[in-house]
Scaffold this motif. Structure first.
Motif, PDB file in Angstrom:
ATOM      1  N   GLY A  91     -10.681  -4.040 -10.925  1.00  0.00           N
ATOM      2  CA  GLY A  91     -10.966  -4.880  -9.767  1.00  0.00           C
ATOM      3  C   GLY A  91      -9.741  -5.458  -9.081  1.00  0.00           C
ATOM      4  O   GLY A  91      -9.875  -6.249  -8.144  1.00  0.00           O
ATOM      5  N   PHE A  92      -8.541  -5.088  -9.516  1.00  0.00           N
ATOM      6  CA  PHE A  92      -7.327  -5.615  -8.909  1.00  0.00           C
ATOM      7  C   PHE A  92      -6.680  -4.549  -8.022  1.00  0.00           C
ATOM      8  O   PHE A  92      -6.315  -3.468  -8.484  1.00  0.00           O
ATOM      9  CB  PHE A  92      -6.336  -6.067  -9.988  1.00  0.00           C
ATOM     10  N   SER A  93      -6.572  -4.876  -6.755  1.00  0.00           N
ATOM     11  CA  SER A  93      -5.962  -3.956  -5.798  1.00  0.00           C
ATOM     12  C   SER A  93      -5.317  -4.754  -4.686  1.00  0.00           C
ATOM     13  O   SER A  93      -5.623  -5.946  -4.499  1.00  0.00           O
ATOM     14  CB  SER A  93      -7.012  -3.012  -5.199  1.00  0.00           C
ATOM     15  N   ALA A  94      -4.436  -4.110  -3.947  1.00  0.00           N
ATOM     16  CA  ALA A  94      -3.798  -4.776  -2.814  1.00  0.00           C
ATOM     17  C   ALA A  94      -4.835  -5.177  -1.767  1.00  0.00           C
ATOM     18  O   ALA A  94      -4.735  -6.249  -1.168  1.00  0.00           O
ATOM     19  CB  ALA A  94      -2.744  -3.860  -2.200  1.00  0.00           C
ATOM     20  N   MET A  95      -5.846  -4.332  -1.574  1.00  0.00           N
ATOM     21  CA  MET A  95      -6.866  -4.642  -0.571  1.00  0.00           C
ATOM     22  C   MET A  95      -7.609  -5.920  -0.918  1.00  0.00           C
ATOM     23  O   MET A  95      -7.815  -6.786  -0.065  1.00  0.00           O
ATOM     24  CB  MET A  95      -7.854  -3.481  -0.438  1.00  0.00           C
ATOM     25  N   ILE A  96      -7.998  -6.061  -2.190  1.00  0.00           N
ATOM     26  CA  ILE A  96      -8.710  -7.274  -2.602  1.00  0.00           C
ATOM     27  C   ILE A  96      -7.793  -8.482  -2.481  1.00  0.00           C
ATOM     28  O   ILE A  96      -8.220  -9.559  -2.046  1.00  0.00           O
ATOM     29  CB  ILE A  96      -9.231  -7.123  -4.037  1.00  0.00           C
ATOM     30  N   TYR A  97      -6.533  -8.313  -2.845  1.00  0.00           N
ATOM     31  CA  TYR A  97      -5.598  -9.438  -2.720  1.00  0.00           C
ATOM     32  C   TYR A  97      -5.491  -9.911  -1.279  1.00  0.00           C
ATOM     33  O   TYR A  97      -5.553 -11.117  -1.005  1.00  0.00           O
ATOM     34  CB  TYR A  97      -4.223  -9.047  -3.245  1.00  0.00           C
ATOM     35  N   PHE A  98      -5.321  -8.986  -0.346  1.00  0.00           N
ATOM     36  CA  PHE A  98      -5.156  -9.384   1.052  1.00  0.00           C
ATOM     37  C   PHE A  98      -6.452  -9.910   1.673  1.00  0.00           C
ATOM     38  O   PHE A  98      -6.423 -10.822   2.496  1.00  0.00           O
ATOM     39  CB  PHE A  98      -4.622  -8.208   1.874  1.00  0.00           C
ATOM     40  N   MET A  99      -7.584  -9.368   1.272  1.00  0.00           N
ATOM     41  CA  MET A  99      -8.855  -9.780   1.848  1.00  0.00           C
ATOM     42  C   MET A  99      -9.419 -11.035   1.197  1.00  0.00           C
ATOM     43  O   MET A  99     -10.069 -11.849   1.866  1.00  0.00           O
ATOM     44  CB  MET A  99      -9.874  -8.635   1.735  1.00  0.00           C
TER      45      MET A  99
END
Length: 224
Positions: A178-186
């Motif tokens: 569940g950890f990704s750059a997309m989730i971090y930015f969103m």
């Protein structure tokens, strides 16, 4: 007027001179801020942050310049602190400016002001320590932010850790997938809470983090 200084904590306030650099008790850090008191406070926070990293097996041995400002320019969203990759520099909002910039619904909303400011220092110092990792992808944002948030919350006093994340509801149990750059930015607050809960649930949290800091574990991947 802003001036650059190296602060020696044994010096008295009367010893400060705008024209002369003074040294932090921890010589790894140089600080730029508007007042001697703020320089002293920043030096103390940085030294404590470095000790916090070391307590979890993270070594920071690269000299860092820290600039304390009232506004961080060039960012789309309110930014509390920035580690400038490859430059050994951190820009951090002053305690008063950071208090004004905090969002009421963030994962850290319930954390008291001074512990929060110190924790942001730890967050950025973790990024500085991670900067030596050779990223095999175009970006290792997710891996770096996981480490930074884990150490940020770990650095909080126990009573402040209890206040962290109350405003954020997770839909599922955190997992490495569940950890990704997309989730971090969103959804950075969701990312932060998930990182802390995932980190806490490891049998050996600091041992697990050492794999990340040594470049043995990555959450990132190249976009399709």
């Amino acid at each position: 007027m802003r001036f650059t200084a190296l602060l020696t904590l044994s010096l008295t306030t009367a010893s400060f001179a705008f024209a002369e650099p003074l040294q932090c008790a921890d010589p790894l850090f140089r600080v730029e801020a508007e007042t001697p008191d703020l320089i002293a406070r920043t030096c103390e926070s940085a030294a404590a942050g470095r000790r916090e990293l070391l307590s979890c097996g993270i070594t920071l041995d690269t000299p860092i310049e820290i600039t304390v400002v009232d506004e961080i320019e060039g960012t789309l969203n309110p930014c509390l602190g920035v580690y400038h990759c490859g430059e050994n520099q951190i820009t951090l909002l002053s305690p008063k400016a950071m208090a004004r910039a905090r969002l009421p619904d963030s994962a850290f909303a319930g954390v008291s002001e001074l512990p929060f400011w110190n924790s942001v220092m730890v967050h950025e110092l973790t990024h500085a320590a991670y900067d030596k990792v050779k990223c095999p992808f175009s970006s290792c944002v997710a891996s770096s932010e996981y480490a930074a948030y884990a150490m940020q919350v770990r650095s909080l006093p126990p009573e402040e850790q209890e206040r962290f994340g109350k405003e954020v509801t997770l839909k599922s149990k955190p997992s490495s997938a569940g950890f990704s750059a997309m989730i971090y930015f969103m959804a950075p607050d969701r990312f932060a809470k998930s990182a802390w809960l995932h980190f806490q649930s490891r049998p050996d949290p600091c041992g697990y983090l050492s794999f990340i800091m040594n470049g043995d574990i990555f959450f990132d991947m190249e976009p399709l």
